[in-house]
Design an enzyme around this catalytic site. Structure first.
Site, PDB file in Angstrom:
ATOM      1  N   CYS A  73      28.750 -15.845  -1.085  1.00  0.00           N
ATOM      2  CA  CYS A  73      27.911 -15.684   0.004  1.00  0.00           C
ATOM      3  C   CYS A  73      28.837 -15.566   1.571  1.00  0.00           C
ATOM      4  O   CYS A  73      29.487 -16.609   1.345  1.00  0.00           O
ATOM      5  CB  CYS A  73      26.880 -16.562   0.180  1.00  0.00           C
ATOM      6  SG  CYS A  73      25.973 -16.312   1.698  1.00  0.00           S
ATOM      7  N   ARG A  76      27.533 -17.782   4.988  1.00  0.00           N
ATOM      8  CA  ARG A  76      27.510 -19.262   4.674  1.00  0.00           C
ATOM      9  C   ARG A  76      27.404 -20.192   5.898  1.00  0.00           C
ATOM     10  O   ARG A  76      27.119 -21.361   6.029  1.00  0.00           O
ATOM     11  CB  ARG A  76      28.267 -19.845   3.664  1.00  0.00           C
ATOM     12  CG  ARG A  76      27.809 -19.667   2.397  1.00  0.00           C
ATOM     13  CD  ARG A  76      28.695 -20.277   1.182  1.00  0.00           C
ATOM     14  NE  ARG A  76      30.059 -19.242   0.860  1.00  0.00           N
ATOM     15  CZ  ARG A  76      31.079 -19.705   0.208  1.00  0.00           C
ATOM     16  NH1 ARG A  76      31.186 -20.807   0.226  1.00  0.00           N
ATOM     17  NH2 ARG A  76      31.886 -18.787   0.198  1.00  0.00           N
ATOM     18  N   TRP A 236      19.197 -12.968   5.723  1.00  0.00           N
ATOM     19  CA  TRP A 236      18.712 -11.750   6.641  1.00  0.00           C
ATOM     20  C   TRP A 236      19.961 -10.886   5.829  1.00  0.00           C
ATOM     21  O   TRP A 236      21.011 -11.382   5.752  1.00  0.00           O
ATOM     22  CB  TRP A 236      18.832 -11.653   8.060  1.00  0.00           C
ATOM     23  CG  TRP A 236      20.118 -12.480   8.441  1.00  0.00           C
ATOM     24  CD1 TRP A 236      21.338 -11.996   9.162  1.00  0.00           C
ATOM     25  CD2 TRP A 236      20.103 -13.958   8.945  1.00  0.00           C
ATOM     26  NE1 TRP A 236      21.819 -13.059   9.582  1.00  0.00           N
ATOM     27  CE2 TRP A 236      21.397 -13.965   9.550  1.00  0.00           C
ATOM     28  CE3 TRP A 236      19.022 -14.939   8.630  1.00  0.00           C
ATOM     29  CZ2 TRP A 236      21.792 -15.386   9.994  1.00  0.00           C
ATOM     30  CZ3 TRP A 236      19.431 -16.145   8.939  1.00  0.00           C
ATOM     31  CH2 TRP A 236      20.937 -16.599   9.615  1.00  0.00           C
ATOM     32  N   GLU A 241      25.236  -4.031   2.951  1.00  0.00           N
ATOM     33  CA  GLU A 241      24.500  -4.278   1.857  1.00  0.00           C
ATOM     34  C   GLU A 241      23.688  -3.035   1.703  1.00  0.00           C
ATOM     35  O   GLU A 241      23.631  -2.511   0.590  1.00  0.00           O
ATOM     36  CB  GLU A 241      23.835  -5.518   1.586  1.00  0.00           C
ATOM     37  CG  GLU A 241      24.547  -6.768   1.800  1.00  0.00           C
ATOM     38  CD  GLU A 241      23.732  -8.116   1.873  1.00  0.00           C
ATOM     39  OE1 GLU A 241      22.939  -8.557   2.859  1.00  0.00           O
ATOM     40  OE2 GLU A 241      23.510  -8.678   0.704  1.00  0.00           O
TER      41      GLU A 241
HETATM   42  N1  ARG Z   1      22.946  -7.389  -1.869  1.00  0.00           N
HETATM   43  C1  ARG Z   1      21.649  -7.649  -2.033  1.00  0.00           C
HETATM   44  C2  ARG Z   1      20.760  -6.511  -1.677  1.00  0.00           C
HETATM   45  O1  ARG Z   1      21.289  -5.771  -1.247  1.00  0.00           O
HETATM   46  C3  ARG Z   1      21.045  -8.789  -1.204  1.00  0.00           C
HETATM   47  C4  ARG Z   1      21.776 -10.154  -1.510  1.00  0.00           C
HETATM   48  C5  ARG Z   1      21.576 -11.317  -0.528  1.00  0.00           C
HETATM   49  N2  ARG Z   1      21.910 -10.925   0.824  1.00  0.00           N
HETATM   50  C6  ARG Z   1      21.818 -11.569   1.817  1.00  0.00           C
HETATM   51  N3  ARG Z   1      22.060 -10.955   3.095  1.00  0.00           N
HETATM   52  N4  ARG Z   1      21.140 -12.882   1.803  1.00  0.00           N
HETATM   53  O2  ARG Z   1      19.573  -6.599  -1.711  1.00  0.00           O
END
Ligand code: ARG
Length: 372
Positions: A73, A76, A236, A241
Site C-alpha cells: 500500500c 500508508r 480512497w 488504480e
Molecule cells: N486496486 C484495487 C482496485 O482497483 C483497490 C485496492 C485498494 N486501493 C485503495 N486505494 N485503498 O479496486
C-alpha cells in the site's frame, strides 16, 4: 519490566507470545502505563479459556498497525486516521449486511471519503474480495477479473439485472455456518462517478465510470495472534488504480483503443505512442471527473510524495518500513517519484497485518440460501 508467567495450557503458547509482542508494542506506541497488569490479565484469560479478547482500543490500534505494515500500500501515510468500527458482537449474516451498508455510507461521507474498517465476530465471512465489484460475464462484457466470482454468484442463484451490462454491481455473498446467502446492494449504497474529459467532448460517449469506494473484504486482520476473518476496510482510490489498471489493462476493461479513437489519435503505428497518450488522457479524465463530482481521489504524484514522507517519519520513530516495490511504484510515469529509485524489502511475518486467505468462491460450502 516485571516478568509475567506464561499460562500453562498447551495450545496457547504461540498465542501468548503473539499477544505479548502486540501488547508491548501497543503500550509503547500509545504511551500507556499498566502493561504488566494487562499482561497478567491476558495470561490468566489464556490459562482459563485458551484464548483472550482484545479491548476496543487495542483492536483499533492493531488495525492501524496492520495498515502501516501493508507492504503493497502506497497510501500508508494516513494510517493513524483509520476509523475502526468494533463490531465483534455481530456475526449473523443479516446483521453483517446491515452493518456493511452502514460502513459504505459512513466511508462515503458525502464524497469526503473516510478510511474505515469494520471488524466482525467469528464464524462469518464475505466471499467477495471487495464489497463493490462489477460482474464479469466473459469476453468483452464486464470486468474479467471478477469472472470467477460472477460464476460463483450465478451458481448460487444470482440473476443479473435484465440485460447484462459492463458495470453490473455484484451482490454480496456472506457465508455463515457453511451457508452462503446473497444480498443485493442498492443504488444509494454504491456511489459511482461517470467519466468525462475536460477538453474532449466525445469522451463522455464512452460511458465509462467507476465506483468511489475500494472496500477490501477478503483479507483477514491479524492482531496479537487473533484472526478476524471478516474485517472489510477501505481507503480512497488513487486515480491510477482506475485509469491505468482497471479500465486500461488489456485483461481488464481494455479501453485504451476506444479512448484513443475518441481522442482522434492515430492508432496504426505504435510509434505514434497512441497507447501512452490514451492512457494519460484516461487518467486526466478520471481526476477531472472525481474532482468535478466532489469525490476524494488521490493522484500518483501526491501519494508518492506522502509515502516518502511516511518513510521518513517511520524511520524517526525507530521503525523499519517494509514494502513491495512493484506495488508501490506508480504504473504511470513511475520514475518521476523517488520510490522508483529506492530499494524495498518485504517482511511477511510483520504483525499486526492483513493476511491473504484462499478466495472464498474456491472453497465455500455447497449449501445456499439465495437472496435476502
Ligand atoms: N486496486 C484495487 C482496485 O482497483 C483497490 C485496492 C485498494 N486501493 C485503495 N486505494 N485503498 O479496486
Amino acid at each position: 519490566m516485571s516478568q509475567v508467567h506464561p499460562p500453562s495450557r498447551a495450545p496457547s503458547a504461540e498465542l501468548w507470545t503473539d499477544a505479548q509482542t502486540f501488547l508491548k508494542a501497543f503500550y509503547r506506541e500509545t504511551r500507556r502505563s499498566g502493561l504488566p497488569a494487562r499482561l497478567a490479565e491476558v495470561a490468566g484469560e489464556l490459562a482459563r479459556s485458551g484464548t483472550y479478547q482484545l479491548t476496543s482500543d487495542e483492536l483499533a490500534h492493531g488495525a492501524k498497525m496492520a495498515w502501516r505494515h501493508s507492504a503493497r500500500c502506497v497510501g500508508r501515510a494516513y494510517w493513524p486516521a483509520l476509523t475502526v468500527r468494533d463490531l465483534r458482537h455481530i456475526q449473523t449474516p443479516d446483521e453483517v449486511f446491515a452493518e456493511l451498508r452502514a460502513h459504505l455510507k459512513a466511508a462515503w461521507n458525502g464524497g469526503q471519503i473516510k478510511a474505515l474498517i469494520s471488524v466482525f465476530g467469528p464464524g462469518v465471512r464475505i466471499i467477495n474480495d471487495q464489497l463493490i465489484r462489477y460482474a464479469g460475464y466473459g469476453p468483452g462484457l464486464g470486468d474479467p477479473q471478477n469472472a470467477a466470482l460472477t460464476r460463483f454468484l450465478l451458481a448460487h442463484g444470482w440473476q443479473p439485472p435484465g440485460q447484462p451490462g459492463p458495470f453490473d454491481v455484484l451482490p454480496l455473498a456472506i457465508e455463515w455456518r457453511g451457508q452462503v446467502r446473497l444480498y443485493s446492494l442498492s443504488a444509494e449504497d454504491v456511489q459511482e462517478v461517470k467519466l468525462t474529459h475536460p477538453t474532449c467532448p466525445d469522451f463522455a460517449a464512452l460511458n465509462l465510470k467507476w465506483h468511489a469506494l475500494p472496500v477490501i473484504s477478503d483479507l483477514h486482520l491479524e492482531v496479537g495472534g487473533l484472526r478476524f476473518g471478516c474485517a472489510p476496510f477501505n481507503g480512497w482510490y488513487l486515480q491510477t488504480e482506475i485509469a491505468a489498471r482497471n479500465l486500461a489493462d488489456a485483461q481488464r476493461y481494455d479501453q485504451l483503443p476506444t479512448v484513443a479513437r475518441a481522442l482522434g489519435l492515430e492508432t496504426r503505428r505504435e510509434r505514434s505512442l497512441w497507447r501512452d497518450r490514451a492512457l494519460l488522457e484516461l487518467n486526466v479524465a478520471t481526476l477531472h471527473s472525481f474532482d468535478a463530482a466532489g469525490v476524494k481521489l488521490a493522484d500518483h504524484h501526491s501519494v508518492s510524495r506522502h509515502f516518502v514522507r511516511f518513510e521518513a517519519r517511520e524511520r524517526q520513530s525507530g521503525r523499519a518500513v517494509q514494502g513491495r516495490w512493484s506495488w508501490l511504484i506508480s504504473p504511470l510515469s513511475p520514475a518521476t517519484s523517488e520510490i522508483w529509485h529506492r530499494p524495498y524489502q518485504e517482511d511477511e511475518t510483520a504483525r499486526p497485518a492483513f493476511v491473504r486467505a484462499a478466495p472464498g468462491w474456491l472453497d465455500s460450502g455447497p449449501v445456499t440460501c439465495p437472496f435476502h
